[in-house]
Design a protein around this motif. Sequence first.
Motif, PDB file in Angstrom:
ATOM      1  N   PRO A 124       0.800  -1.232   0.000  1.00  0.00           N
ATOM      2  CA  PRO A 124       0.000   0.000   0.000  1.00  0.00           C
ATOM      3  C   PRO A 124       0.833   1.282   0.000  1.00  0.00           C
ATOM      4  CG  PRO A 124      -0.051  -1.030   2.165  1.00  0.00           C
ATOM      5  CD  PRO A 124       0.614  -2.005   1.243  1.00  0.00           C
ATOM      6  N   GLU A 125       2.115   1.193   0.356  1.00  0.00           N
ATOM      7  CA  GLU A 125       2.963   2.383   0.375  1.00  0.00           C
ATOM      8  C   GLU A 125       3.653   2.613  -0.962  1.00  0.00           C
ATOM      9  OE1 GLU A 125       3.117   4.452   2.953  1.00  0.00           O
ATOM     10  OE2 GLU A 125       1.698   3.205   4.059  1.00  0.00           O
ATOM     11  N   THR A 126       4.189   1.544  -1.562  1.00  0.00           N
ATOM     12  CA  THR A 126       4.929   1.691  -2.820  1.00  0.00           C
ATOM     13  C   THR A 126       4.054   1.499  -4.052  1.00  0.00           C
ATOM     14  OG1 THR A 126       5.529  -0.656  -3.012  1.00  0.00           O
ATOM     15  CG2 THR A 126       6.966   0.749  -1.669  1.00  0.00           C
ATOM     16  N   LEU A 127       2.908   0.838  -3.898  1.00  0.00           N
ATOM     17  CA  LEU A 127       1.995   0.467  -4.992  1.00  0.00           C
ATOM     18  C   LEU A 127       2.602  -0.600  -5.909  1.00  0.00           C
ATOM     19  CD1 LEU A 127       0.518   3.964  -6.024  1.00  0.00           C
ATOM     20  CD2 LEU A 127       0.017   2.533  -4.023  1.00  0.00           C
ATOM     21  N   ASP A 289       6.743  16.765  -2.075  1.00  0.00           N
ATOM     22  CA  ASP A 289       6.442  15.859  -0.956  1.00  0.00           C
ATOM     23  C   ASP A 289       6.197  16.665   0.317  1.00  0.00           C
ATOM     24  OD1 ASP A 289       6.753  13.619  -2.535  1.00  0.00           O
ATOM     25  OD2 ASP A 289       8.713  13.066  -1.709  1.00  0.00           O
ATOM     26  N   GLU A 290       7.066  17.643   0.553  1.00  0.00           N
ATOM     27  CA  GLU A 290       6.946  18.466   1.753  1.00  0.00           C
ATOM     28  C   GLU A 290       5.681  19.313   1.725  1.00  0.00           C
ATOM     29  OE1 GLU A 290       9.402  22.131   3.886  1.00  0.00           O
ATOM     30  OE2 GLU A 290      10.396  20.859   2.403  1.00  0.00           O
ATOM     31  N   LEU A 291       5.432  19.959   0.592  1.00  0.00           N
ATOM     32  CA  LEU A 291       4.283  20.865   0.492  1.00  0.00           C
ATOM     33  C   LEU A 291       2.961  20.106   0.589  1.00  0.00           C
ATOM     34  CD1 LEU A 291       5.564  23.151  -2.421  1.00  0.00           C
ATOM     35  CD2 LEU A 291       5.471  23.732   0.016  1.00  0.00           C
ATOM     36  N   LEU A 292       2.853  18.986  -0.110  1.00  0.00           N
ATOM     37  CA  LEU A 292       1.602  18.225  -0.073  1.00  0.00           C
ATOM     38  C   LEU A 292       1.441  17.472   1.243  1.00  0.00           C
ATOM     39  CD1 LEU A 292       1.298  16.834  -3.719  1.00  0.00           C
ATOM     40  CD2 LEU A 292       0.343  18.921  -2.741  1.00  0.00           C
ATOM     41  N   GLY A 293       2.557  17.056   1.823  1.00  0.00           N
ATOM     42  CA  GLY A 293       2.477  16.410   3.123  1.00  0.00           C
ATOM     43  C   GLY A 293       1.886  17.327   4.184  1.00  0.00           C
ATOM     44  N   GLU A 294       2.185  18.613   4.081  1.00  0.00           N
ATOM     45  CA  GLU A 294       1.626  19.587   5.021  1.00  0.00           C
ATOM     46  C   GLU A 294       0.115  19.716   4.874  1.00  0.00           C
ATOM     47  OE1 GLU A 294       3.798  23.091   4.103  1.00  0.00           O
ATOM     48  OE2 GLU A 294       5.623  22.450   5.166  1.00  0.00           O
ATOM     49  N   LEU A 295      -0.402  19.333   3.703  1.00  0.00           N
ATOM     50  CA  LEU A 295      -1.847  19.397   3.457  1.00  0.00           C
ATOM     51  C   LEU A 295      -2.549  18.082   3.816  1.00  0.00           C
ATOM     52  CD1 LEU A 295      -1.811  21.193  -0.025  1.00  0.00           C
ATOM     53  CD2 LEU A 295      -2.237  22.227   2.222  1.00  0.00           C
ATOM     54  N   GLY A 296      -1.777  17.104   4.254  1.00  0.00           N
ATOM     55  CA  GLY A 296      -2.367  15.834   4.633  1.00  0.00           C
ATOM     56  C   GLY A 296      -2.337  14.773   3.551  1.00  0.00           C
ATOM     57  N   LEU A 297      -1.773  15.080   2.381  1.00  0.00           N
ATOM     58  CA  LEU A 297      -1.631  14.057   1.356  1.00  0.00           C
ATOM     59  C   LEU A 297      -0.470  13.137   1.699  1.00  0.00           C
ATOM     60  CD1 LEU A 297      -3.004  16.605  -0.246  1.00  0.00           C
ATOM     61  CD2 LEU A 297      -2.465  15.232  -2.247  1.00  0.00           C
ATOM     62  N   ARG A 298      -0.491  11.934   1.148  1.00  0.00           N
ATOM     63  CA  ARG A 298       0.542  10.943   1.434  1.00  0.00           C
ATOM     64  C   ARG A 298       1.255  10.573   0.136  1.00  0.00           C
ATOM     65  NH1 ARG A 298      -0.045   5.358   1.516  1.00  0.00           N
ATOM     66  NH2 ARG A 298      -2.323   5.566   1.524  1.00  0.00           N
ATOM     67  N   PRO A 299       2.432  11.185  -0.106  1.00  0.00           N
ATOM     68  CA  PRO A 299       3.164  10.859  -1.331  1.00  0.00           C
ATOM     69  C   PRO A 299       3.553   9.388  -1.399  1.00  0.00           C
ATOM     70  CG  PRO A 299       4.012  12.886  -0.351  1.00  0.00           C
ATOM     71  CD  PRO A 299       3.084  12.260   0.662  1.00  0.00           C
ATOM     72  N   GLN A 300       3.562   8.855  -2.605  1.00  0.00           N
ATOM     73  CA  GLN A 300       3.987   7.474  -2.810  1.00  0.00           C
ATOM     74  C   GLN A 300       5.397   7.271  -2.260  1.00  0.00           C
ATOM     75  OE1 GLN A 300       4.737   6.515  -6.906  1.00  0.00           O
ATOM     76  NE2 GLN A 300       4.512   4.310  -6.618  1.00  0.00           N
ATOM     77  N   ASP A 380     -10.546  -9.717  -6.557  1.00  0.00           N
ATOM     78  CA  ASP A 380     -10.889  -8.484  -5.847  1.00  0.00           C
ATOM     79  C   ASP A 380      -9.819  -8.297  -4.780  1.00  0.00           C
ATOM     80  OD1 ASP A 380     -12.033  -6.196  -4.855  1.00  0.00           O
ATOM     81  OD2 ASP A 380     -13.573  -7.241  -3.697  1.00  0.00           O
ATOM     82  N   LEU A 381      -8.828  -7.476  -5.083  1.00  0.00           N
ATOM     83  CA  LEU A 381      -7.659  -7.339  -4.208  1.00  0.00           C
ATOM     84  C   LEU A 381      -7.722  -5.998  -3.485  1.00  0.00           C
ATOM     85  CD1 LEU A 381      -5.110  -8.846  -6.719  1.00  0.00           C
ATOM     86  CD2 LEU A 381      -6.188  -9.976  -4.773  1.00  0.00           C
ATOM     87  N   PRO A 382      -7.796  -6.030  -2.159  1.00  0.00           N
ATOM     88  CA  PRO A 382      -8.155  -4.828  -1.396  1.00  0.00           C
ATOM     89  C   PRO A 382      -7.152  -3.680  -1.485  1.00  0.00           C
ATOM     90  CG  PRO A 382      -7.526  -6.621   0.077  1.00  0.00           C
ATOM     91  CD  PRO A 382      -7.654  -7.209  -1.280  1.00  0.00           C
ATOM     92  N   GLU A 383      -5.854  -3.968  -1.440  1.00  0.00           N
ATOM     93  CA  GLU A 383      -4.883  -2.866  -1.467  1.00  0.00           C
ATOM     94  C   GLU A 383      -4.863  -2.187  -2.829  1.00  0.00           C
ATOM     95  OE1 GLU A 383      -3.749  -1.677   1.079  1.00  0.00           O
ATOM     96  OE2 GLU A 383      -3.854  -3.296   2.547  1.00  0.00           O
ATOM     97  N   ALA A 384      -4.975  -2.953  -3.895  1.00  0.00           N
ATOM     98  CA  ALA A 384      -5.039  -2.363  -5.232  1.00  0.00           C
ATOM     99  C   ALA A 384      -6.280  -1.499  -5.381  1.00  0.00           C
ATOM    100  CB  ALA A 384      -5.023  -3.462  -6.297  1.00  0.00           C
ATOM    101  N   ARG A 385      -7.404  -1.994  -4.851  1.00  0.00           N
ATOM    102  CA  ARG A 385      -8.650  -1.228  -4.938  1.00  0.00           C
ATOM    103  C   ARG A 385      -8.557   0.062  -4.145  1.00  0.00           C
ATOM    104  NH1 ARG A 385     -12.362  -2.659  -1.502  1.00  0.00           N
ATOM    105  NH2 ARG A 385     -11.748  -4.861  -1.638  1.00  0.00           N
ATOM    106  N   ARG A 386      -7.999  -0.018  -2.927  1.00  0.00           N
ATOM    107  CA  ARG A 386      -7.879   1.186  -2.099  1.00  0.00           C
ATOM    108  C   ARG A 386      -6.937   2.210  -2.735  1.00  0.00           C
ATOM    109  NH1 ARG A 386      -8.986  -2.238   2.543  1.00  0.00           N
ATOM    110  NH2 ARG A 386      -6.875  -3.109   2.535  1.00  0.00           N
ATOM    111  N   ALA A 387      -5.839   1.743  -3.286  1.00  0.00           N
ATOM    112  CA  ALA A 387      -4.892   2.663  -3.931  1.00  0.00           C
ATOM    113  C   ALA A 387      -5.529   3.362  -5.121  1.00  0.00           C
ATOM    114  CB  ALA A 387      -3.638   1.908  -4.362  1.00  0.00           C
TER     115      ALA A 387
END
Length: 425
Positions: A124-127, A289-300, A380-387
């Motif tokens: 789920p982190e690296t995709l 990464d820094e700018l979007l991380g401050e907004l709560g996004l999670r970079p790959q 139906d693979l949950p991590e792929a679907r969530r990503a």
Amino acid sequence: MTTGLAVDGAAPVRGGRPWPPWPQPASGAGLALLDVLHSGRWSIASPCTGEPTRERRFADDFASYLGTGHCIPTASGTAALMTALEACGVGAGDEVIVPALSWAASASTVLGVNAVPVFVDIDPETLCLDPAATEAAITPATKAIVVVHLYSALADLDALQSVAGRHGLALIEDAAQAHGATYRGLKAGTFGDVGTFSMHHTKVLSSGEGGAAVTDDPDIARRIEHLRADGRVRNPDFPGTGMPELVETGELMGSNRCLSEFQSALLSAQLTDLDEQNAVRRANAALLDELLGELGLRPQRTSRGTTERTYFGYAAALPDHVLRTVPSTAVARAVTAELGLHVRPVYQPLYSSPLYDPASRPRFAIGPGHLERIAPGRYDLPEARRAADAFLTFHHSALLGDASDMHDIAEAFRRVLALGSRLAR
């Protein structure tokens, strides 16, 4: 203070300023193409002129760049994957493990050699392909594992090499999105039995269309040479001016999947800019990464063995609280309108992708039960679907801009997330 979104008619963040174009021709690209134009040799099947082909020159250049023994250019990344599968002995009825989250060619190439793609869930982190899920999916019919380095991440090659080795499986490394990335100091594409690359228009090393397969195994290299040139290989000796350079060996039937001399010359020129462009992308991605991380996004993220990333696409997951009320597709449309930059969800899982539909091709009905084995509906693979529901991505060309461009991207996300409740109406 901004009170509206561009999708509702408000002034956009970007205001029409252009993004860096792509592809960007290297300084020597024009002369290289003109040289081929007047050379009298536009294909490796053309009569020998006494000079090495541009295809051979690019193959040597790329093999040297990667630090691998053999490079065989191909007409596309798809052609590289198909020849790699066949060269590793994959054939009718064999199972090939592929990541559930990838471009359609990861599965269609397996179908193309009459084998069965087995979709496996992702980290789920690296995709990228999950090693534990990969090992759990192995059966007596499994012949190979195809690992894809996706967007900006490298897969866990240590673990996947170990899995492949324990089970005696071929490991094919799809580095179509990872030109120049390194894992433990070595170039991506050099860890598997074969590494494959795409040089499509969108890729960081591009000739419009094109590809390459690389390997340290001379026997695999020779099989790929046959498979991509109608069963012919290059004559190691000079055949004489005006004579064919390709030899009809009768060893292995192939198809015509060769790269043209124009594309080969262009790639040799473009290769000279690759590392510098990758460095610019990395620096801008780190800021983002820094700018979007401050907004709560999670970079790959990438796997721990990665020593240098490259960016085919920048990808980041939206915050959970946003996804509870607004679909990622709506956020993508809104951010696109703010920036004039195509922001979109990552690939859909292959088993639910409209691009993967084996039943639409009669050629795949090769025997009783085969269509059932390759039907996508059983997954139906949950991590792929969530990503697929959470991550958005955009093309690497935007990362060739400067810091102000990265701040524009962050501002667009800030504005859309702040006013995102309007998108749910």
